[in-house]
Scaffold this active site. Structure first.
Site, short mmCIF file in Angstrom:
data_model
loop_
_atom_site.label_atom_id
_atom_site.label_comp_id
_atom_site.label_asym_id
_atom_site.label_seq_id
_atom_site.Cartn_x
_atom_site.Cartn_y
_atom_site.Cartn_z
N VAL A 15 0.77 -1.26 0.24
CA VAL A 15 -0.11 0.34 0.11
C VAL A 15 1.08 1.18 -0.01
O VAL A 15 0.91 2.21 -0.58
CB VAL A 15 -1.02 0.21 0.91
CG1 VAL A 15 -2.02 1.38 1.18
CG2 VAL A 15 -1.79 -1.78 1.68
N VAL A 134 -11.07 -0.17 6.12
CA VAL A 134 -12.84 -1.35 5.79
C VAL A 134 -12.79 -1.28 4.67
O VAL A 134 -13.48 -0.25 4.04
CB VAL A 134 -14.22 -0.51 6.64
CG1 VAL A 134 -15.56 -1.57 6.62
CG2 VAL A 134 -13.49 -0.42 8.11
N GLY A 136 -11.12 -2.03 1.49
CA GLY A 136 -9.95 -0.93 0.79
C GLY A 136 -10.70 -0.21 0.20
O GLY A 136 -10.27 1.05 1.18
N ILE A 138 -13.57 1.03 -0.56
CA ILE A 138 -14.75 1.79 -0.43
C ILE A 138 -14.99 2.85 0.04
O ILE A 138 -14.39 2.82 1.38
CB ILE A 138 -15.64 0.08 -0.70
CG1 ILE A 138 -15.35 -0.96 -1.27
CG2 ILE A 138 -17.45 0.79 -0.75
CD1 ILE A 138 -16.15 -2.54 -1.48
N GLY A 189 -1.99 -15.91 -4.76
CA GLY A 189 -1.49 -14.60 -3.77
C GLY A 189 -2.99 -14.35 -3.34
O GLY A 189 -2.27 -13.28 -2.70
N GLU A 192 -2.91 -15.66 2.32
CA GLU A 192 -1.87 -15.58 2.66
C GLU A 192 -1.14 -17.43 3.07
O GLU A 192 -2.19 -18.26 3.08
CB GLU A 192 -1.42 -15.34 4.41
CG GLU A 192 -2.14 -14.10 4.27
CD GLU A 192 -1.44 -12.97 3.96
OE1 GLU A 192 -0.02 -13.06 4.33
OE2 GLU A 192 -1.70 -11.41 3.59
N LYS A 207 -12.94 -5.59 10.49
CA LYS A 207 -13.53 -4.25 10.07
C LYS A 207 -14.99 -4.34 10.64
O LYS A 207 -15.95 -3.31 10.63
CB LYS A 207 -13.46 -5.03 8.26
CG LYS A 207 -12.29 -4.72 7.98
CD LYS A 207 -11.89 -6.26 6.74
CE LYS A 207 -10.55 -5.65 6.24
NZ LYS A 207 -11.22 -6.51 5.26
#
Ligand SMILES: NC(=O)c1ccc[n+]([C@@H]2O[C@H](COP(=O)([O-])OP(=O)(O)OC[C@H]3O[C@@H](n4cnc5c(N)ncnc54)[C@H](OP(=O)(O)O)[C@@H]3O)[C@@H](O)[C@H]2O)c1
Length: 437
Positions: A15, A134, A136, A138, A189, A192, A207
């Site tokens: 990020v 929360v 990403g 949105i 990917g 995890e 979240k």
């Protein structure tokens, strides 16, 4: 033009590097939108030598994010390290105490320490923005905090974990097992190496706890969430759901009830025709139900460098546009000191429809015994279907029950009774049904 907004980015991973890149690539557009430049003046990560795919050499490097949080060279501290303790917590706290605005994507940190951090931010008169924490990309926090003023939320629910939705979508589309799907998700990917946090519902719970606080004005109570993951979902459940007009999703649900606020994360059957049932793959969605607006559904990318960066940059731009005394209101919608204690509704009093799948000995009287346990617990049935299980040495049957609205306590008691009766040949499966528009 106003002076440039000086940004320090702590964490230059998936990020953080995307945020640095977009701030560079969209600098002119952001300046037009915000009325001032946004400049990255400081960065921090563990390894200064690592190639981040973006040149941050003009920013001052800090090995220690706490030091960066305290430097006078930044106006905004952007925390993209992750984790609910350690450097993420200490640096965010240091930044707020030093009077810096903070932007973070860290749901784990907010779920655990959000209220305490909000108190510091509000005392210091700085912003603590967390849109990316929360769902990403949105813009759900902005929607709930700003666009829905005056609404009273009755329920908020959503698909908040892309890994789980990806697995459930593929299980349904391709008829493959949970384990096979998970392996593939790891290879691609989407999951995890240790997927527990995602598939057992912890990430969704973090979240959800933030959404609950915003929705109901309560203190964040991430430890008071009823949680079930998706690892027990089988092809038999997915096929039966489809036959009955449902699709299985891992939902986080927060709902006001007469006895308090329910917070629950579990596999859920939603009507196949509902809007949330059309949310496939890694996509996230949040539905918010209020007295004035009715039901609103936001859906979009819940993770990934660029999508998450979009939310982070929106938060930074808000700070760039804000002027002293003209901000966006308290961190969780109400002053942190006025957030009410969370009053937990007990899961056993949850009311709703239930799907129950039983594998039983194919013997005379079994069906009647099941029906009696249901009746003894005042559970009325919407449908009951039984069919033979093929290929087993001993004759077995699958019995699928769909209940009308009942309570969790009644269902648990009935299923315990059926288990004690000794008719089951496999573990019973119980999946809650959620009303959705
Ligand atoms: N990835 C997503 O799609 C997504 C979506 C929504 C929210 N988030 C949240 O965003 C945050 C960052 O996630 P990410 O996926 O970008 O993580 P990541 O790729 O693992 O990056 C973490 C970064 O933090 C740095 N870091 C670790 N310890 C540090 C320390 N002590 N001091 C300074 N820097 C340190 C690392 O430095 P090095 O690179 O030098 O090791 C790395 O650059 C997390 O809170 C996550 O929950 C992520």
């Amino acid at each position: 033009m106003a002076e440039a907004l000086r940004v320090g980015i702590a964490g230059l991973g998936t990020v953080g590097a995307s945020v640095a890149r977009v701030l560079r690539d969209k600098a002119a557009e952001l300046t037009r939108q915000c009325g001032r430049d946004i400049v990255v003046t400081a960065v921090s990560a563990r390894n200064q030598k690592r190639d981040r795919g973006v040149d941050v050499s003009s920013a001052k490097w800090f090995d220690d994010p706490v030091k960066m949080a305290q430097t006078a060279d930044i106006d905004v501290f952007v925390e993209l390290i992750g984790g609910d303790e350690g450097p993420a917590r200490s640096s965010v706290k240091a930044a707020l105490e030093a009077g810096r605005h903070v932007v973070t994507a860290n749901k784990a940190l907010l779920a655990k320490h959000g209220v305490a951090l909000a108190e510091i931010a509000e005392k210091r008169g700085v912003l603590l923005n967390y849109e990316a924490a929360v769902a990403g990309g949105i813009p759900v926090i902005k929607t709930m905090r700003e666009a829905m003023a005056g609404n009273s939320v009755t329920r908020v629910f959503g698909i908040l974990n892309g890994t789980c939705n990806y697995i459930l979508t593929r299980m349904e589309a391709e008829g493959i097992s949970f384990d096979a799907c998970l392996k593939d998700a790891q290879r691609l990917g989407y999951a995890e190496a240790d997927p527990t946090f995602d598939i057992e519902g912890h990430d969704t719970a973090h979240k959800l706890s933030i959404l609950t606080s915003l929705a109901f004005g309560t203190k964040i109570a991430a430890n008071d969430i009823y949680m079930e993951g998706i690892s027990n979902i089988t092809q038999a459940d997915i096929r039966a759901a489809g036959d009955l007009g449902y699709r299985i999703k891992l939902l986080g649900v927060a709902q006001r009830t007469d006895s308090g606020i329910e917070q629950r994360v579990h596999p859920t059957m939603v009507p196949t025709a509902s809007v949330i049932a059309q949310v496939h793959g890694v996509t996230n969605a949040v539905a918010i139900e209020t007295d004035i607006l009715g039901e609103l559904l936001l859906s979009g990318p819940g993770a990934g460098g660029n999508a998450t960066a979009s939310a982070v940059i929106g938060d930074i731009a808000d700070i760039a546009k804000s002027r002293p005394g003209f901000q966006h209101g308290p961190v969780f919608g109400r002053p942190a000191k006025e957030l009410k204690p969370y009053k937990k509704a007990q899961m056993r009093s949850h009311a709703g429809g239930y799907f129950i799948r039983l594998t039983v000995h194919d013997r005379i009287g079994v069906f009647a015994a099941i029906a009696k346990r249901m009746a003894d617990n005042d559970i009325s049935l919407e449908s009951i279907v039984q069919h033979a299980v093929n290929g087993e040495a001993e004759a077995q049957k699958t019995v699928i029950l769909v209940t009308h609205e009942t309570t969790e306590a009644a269902v648990r008691k009935a299923v315990d009774g059926i288990t004690k009766d000794g008719h089951l040949t496999d573990k019973p499966q119980v999946i809650r049904i959620e009303r959705a528009g």
